[in-house]
Design an enzyme around this catalytic site. Structure first.
Site, mmCIF file in Angstrom:
data_model
loop_
_atom_site.group_PDB
_atom_site.id
_atom_site.type_symbol
_atom_site.label_atom_id
_atom_site.label_comp_id
_atom_site.label_asym_id
_atom_site.label_seq_id
_atom_site.Cartn_x
_atom_site.Cartn_y
_atom_site.Cartn_z
ATOM 1 C CB THR A 46 -9.676 4.367 -2.416
ATOM 2 O OG1 THR A 46 -9.821 4.088 -1.125
ATOM 3 C CG2 THR A 46 -8.926 2.837 -2.388
ATOM 4 C CE LYS B 125 -6.727 13.870 -1.299
ATOM 5 N NZ LYS B 125 -6.996 12.066 -1.748
ATOM 6 N NE ARG B 126 -5.159 10.320 9.527
ATOM 7 C CZ ARG B 126 -5.310 9.172 9.919
ATOM 8 N NH1 ARG B 126 -5.556 7.709 9.788
ATOM 9 N NH2 ARG B 126 -4.487 9.162 10.994
ATOM 10 C CE LYS C 288 -3.634 10.846 2.048
ATOM 11 N NZ LYS C 288 -3.273 9.986 1.142
ATOM 12 C CE LYS D 112 -13.881 5.183 -1.478
ATOM 13 N NZ LYS D 112 -13.417 5.486 -0.296
ATOM 14 C CG HIS E 9 -1.932 -0.929 1.007
ATOM 15 N ND1 HIS E 9 -3.599 -0.236 0.745
ATOM 16 C CD2 HIS E 9 -2.289 -1.934 1.028
ATOM 17 C CE1 HIS E 9 -3.889 -1.407 0.464
ATOM 18 N NE2 HIS E 9 -3.760 -2.411 0.993
#
Length: 823
Positions: A657, A549-550, A555, A661, A378
């Site tokens: 992910t 998101k985290r 990110k 979505k 991951h």
């Protein structure tokens, strides 16, 4: 035609029409009242909304039980190959709604609850999220379980029943404050304890060699108590099982010490054993090497493998089949999928069982182990890779350390024979890393001990290939988020590839209007939610710009913040110019010990405090931090989003992910060529996404040349202005140096090169605003995105896993319902 509204409305719409007549509403009401009376021991005079939720949950669960038992009977009779998905995280969220939809009960339950004078949406909001995961890895595992049941695979999820899941996030004075997630406080109506299958798990002790055998002796025992949760497939009567282990202390007390207080202390010491399943580690993409975490990892693996072997031996054909007792058939009947390195100890534990207990020769046991296990990686971030100190293994799992050493020696012998004299290669590929602290590289253990290795996006698999030379499957993962699209029928719900039919309507004027109308309805509903929860009135016609998101530097929520500051400065400079109104929403949890992530949250809230109260700006720009982002909040915000921010530095995001979505739910993506964005661009066409910035090869080139943030700061005036505002305390007037750590990191220690992509990002956001002015063209791009999102169904991914990794053909077979005759 309609897109998903709120998650409640979305799933309500997709319930098969007419089922309220099939599933008798009167019977559901009777069952509801029976549970209120006999299960909860309440009547309507004293019942609370929570009581009503539990009564409804038990009513729905009644419809699961017969299918659950029938499914397990079916597996026993047919003896298919069983899939065991091992994960330290299962981010399930809420269960009630998904169960009603999958059983086809939504309409009937809605009608029954309405006739009882209750509010279905209110009852659904009472359910606690099962927050047994940190983010994408755990949510992926939850989606996979759903898909495995829908595809008719004999599959089981195995993990830990954490007493406290991912912490609840409160924002106090702009700072994140963590609160314990006591999700089991009121009980869990969906689980069933199975004390008859309690299993001992051993720790510590020593290894005894002699008489041609090896024994692990003088161990400390913790009991693993399983709790089973049903996982229903979509309309096929299949109900699989997620089995979560809870730690219990054994009842062995020395009663002779009773009078001197030893008994009391012994009872109190039970907590030490039971701490193993007490709390989920809250770090996402950070490895934290604590003994309790290693205990958790071995606990779930040891209990699960005993359970797997018990089921293998006790199968219909197991006890009388010599192939079974020799374990020759084990890889043909058992597939173990390791979700990241957290369950990597399954490899040495299976070897220990086969060699020490079942008395197989090493080579035979190793062949069985490798053919049984497969591994999904991951992350490629070095700080996230698990490397356990050898001294911890020596104390906690001494026999496993011996086995890992043996695995490593045999592996390196093969490598050396293939590449004689290449000592550097041996050092790089060794499972045991030498250094000031000798460590076991768990990713290397997974790769060596598995027959298949894959990343979670194509680009991630390619990076992984370069780093590990493992076999790849290159599969992409996404959750199955349903959308009602009436013009193409309802078959697409079980086969998202049929969404391609929407491309036939991309120029249909009425269809375009319908899509835009439903998106606007979603936004209106979420606007009302935001006003109620955050006391901020927003413009529902503004562009909903969402990054959830985290919170993590890679990110790049900071890049998003710099864009917001730039927009704010532009609007302040030219107050009379027409700017496309935006509502920027950022949400996510920071690991409790991650200082920079917590500073990013504080920055977002500080920017919001200035921007949201500026009378010159008005409702043209709002900044909201979405508190306590979780699955149930995602189900509200994702259908309302216009723009999805997927802006990680190229080469750092394993998949992401969330991006898929958003795509499926009618949001356009602004992003780098990273993670699953790459496949999304391939499917929809790069022209239907807002792609900007460096590619992986550009990042590598910049690394070679040397990244100097000050060059960008000196040459881009708007960037310099934004950074100077952070430095001077413009956004923190009471604490001018509050954001000095952020500025210092961005200027001198930024591994993720925010400034290098700033200019391209700002220009790309200008394209976003320009297109948003043209509702028709924007909506046509939305339709193209939804129409090409079918590839990202987890059903498709699991079907690929089944064929390419597990050697099983998905059947989508429908098991007879409990009231149907069997063959």
């Amino acid at each position: 035609m309609s897109l998903p509204l709120s998650d409640y409305e979305k799933r309500k719409q997709i319930s098969v029409r007419g089922l309220a007549g099939v599933e008798n509403v009167t019977d559901l009401k009777k069952s509801f009242n029976r549970h209120l009376h006999f299960t909860l021991v309440k009547d309507r005079n004293v019942s609370t909304p929570r009581d009503y939720y539990f009564a409804l949950a038990h009513t729905v669960r009644d419809h699961l039980v017969g299918r659950w038992i029938r499914t397990q009977q079916h597996y026993y009779e047919k003896d298919p190959k069983r899939i065991y998905y091992l994960s330290l995280e299962f981010y399930m969220g809420r269960t009630l709604q998904n169960t009603m939809v999958n059983l086809g009960l939504q309409n009937a339950c809605d009608e029954a609850i309405y006739q009882l004078g209750l509010d279905m949406e209110e009852l659904q909001e009472i359910e606690e999220d099962a927050g047994l995961g940190n983010g994408g890895l755990g949510r992926l595992a939850a989606c996979f379980l759903d898909s495995m049941a829908t595809l008719g695979l004999a599959a089981y999820g195995y993990g830990i029943r954490y007493e406290f899941g991912i912490f609840n996030q409160k924002i106090v004075g702009g700072w994140q404050v963590e609160e314990a997630d006591d999700w089991l406080r009121y009980g869990n109506p969906w689980e069933k304890a199975r004390p008859e299958y309690m299993i001992p798990v051993h720790f510590y002790g020593r290894v005894q060699h002699g008489d041609g055998e090896t024994k692990w002796v003088d161990t400390q025992v913790v009991l693993a108590l399983p709790y089973d949760t049903p996982v229903p497939g979509y309309r096929n009567n299949t109900v699989n099982t997620m089995r979560l282990w809870s730690a219990r202390a054994p009842n062995e007390f020395n009663l002779k010490d009773f009078n001197v207080g030893g008994y009391i202390q012994a009872v109190l010491d039970r907590n030490l054993a039971e701490n193993i399943s007490r709390v989920l580690y809250p770090n996402d993409n950070f490895f934290e090497g604590k003994e309790l975490r290693l205990k958790q990892e071995y606990f779930v693996v040891a209990a699960t493998l005993q359970d797997i072997i018990r089921r293998f031996k006790s199968s219909k054909f197991g006890s009388r089949d010599p192939v079974r007792t020799s374990f020759d058939a084990f890889p043909d009947k058992v597939a173990i999928q390791l979700n990241d390195t957290h369950p990597s100890l399954a490899i040495p534990e299976l070897m220990r069982i086969l060699v020490d207990i079942e008395k197989l020769e090493w080579d035979k046991a190793w062949d069985v182990t490798v053919r049984t296990c497969a591994y999904t990686n991951h992350t490629v971030l070095p700080e996230a890779l698990e490397r356990w100190p050898v001294h911890l293994f020596e104390t906690l799992l001494p026999r496993h350390l011996e086995i890992i050493y043996e695995i490593n020696q045999r592996f390196l012998d093969v490598i050396y024979a293939t590449f004689p004299g290449d000592l550097d290669r041996l050092r790089r590929m060794s499972l045991v890393e030498e250094g000031s602290v000798k460590r076991i590289n768990m990713a290397h253990l997974c790769i060596v001990g598995s027959h298949a290795v894959n990343g979670v996006a194509w680009i991630h698999s390619e990076i992984l290939k370069g780093q590990t030379r493992g076999e790849q499957t290159g599969s992409v993962v996404a959750c199955w988020w349903l959308a009602e699209l009436a013009r193409i029928g309802e078959d697409y719900i079980a086969d998202l590839d049929q969404l391609r039919k929407l491309l036939n309507f991309v120029d249909d004027e009425s269809f375009i209007r319908d899509v835009a109308k439903v998106k606007q309805e979603n936004k209106l509903k979420f606007s009302a939610y935001l006003e109620k929860e955050y006391k901020v009135k927003i413009n529902p016609n503004s562009l909903f710009d969402v990054q959830v998101k985290r919170i993590h530097e890679y990110k790049r929520q900071l890049l998003n913040c710099l864009h917001v500051i730039t927009l704010y400065n532009r609007e302040c400079r030219e107050p009379n110019k027409h700017f496309v109104p935006r509502t920027v929403m950022i949400g996510g949890k920071a690991a409790p010990g991650y200082h920079m992530a917590k500073m990013i949250i504080k920055l977002v809230t500080a920017i919001g405090d200035i921007v949201n109260h500026d009378p010159i700006i008005g409702d043209r720009l709002k900044v909201i931090f979405l508190e306590n982002y979780r699955v149930s909040l995602a189900e509200k915000v994702i259908p309302a989003a216009d723009l999805s921010e997927q802006i990680s530095t190229a080469g750092t995001e394993a998949s992401g992910t969330g991006n898929m979505k958003f795509m499926l739910n009618g949001a356009l993506t602004i992003g780098t060529m990273d993670g699953a964005n790459v496949e999304m661009a391939e499917e929809a066409g790069e022209q239907n996404l807002f792609i900007f910035g460096m590619r992986v090869e550009d990042v590598e080139e910049l690394d070679k040349k040397g990244y100097c943030a000050k060059d960008y700061y000196d040459h881009i005036p708007e960037l310099k202005q934004a950074i100077d505002q952070l430095s001077s305390g413009f956004f923190s007037p009471k604490q001018p140096d509050l954001f000095k750590d952020i500025v210092n990191m961005l200027m001198y220690h930024d591994r993720f090169k925010v400034f290098a992509d700033y200019e391209a990002y700002i220009k790309c956001q200008e394209k976003v605003s320009a297109l948003y002015k043209n509702t028709k063209e924007w909506t046509k791009m939305v339709i193209r995105n939804i129409g090409t999102s079918g590839k990202f169904s987890s059903d498709r991914t699991i079907a690929q896993y089944a064929r390419e990794i597990w050697g099983v053909e998905p059947t989508r077979q429908k098991i007879p319902a409990p009231d149907e005759p069997r063959e």
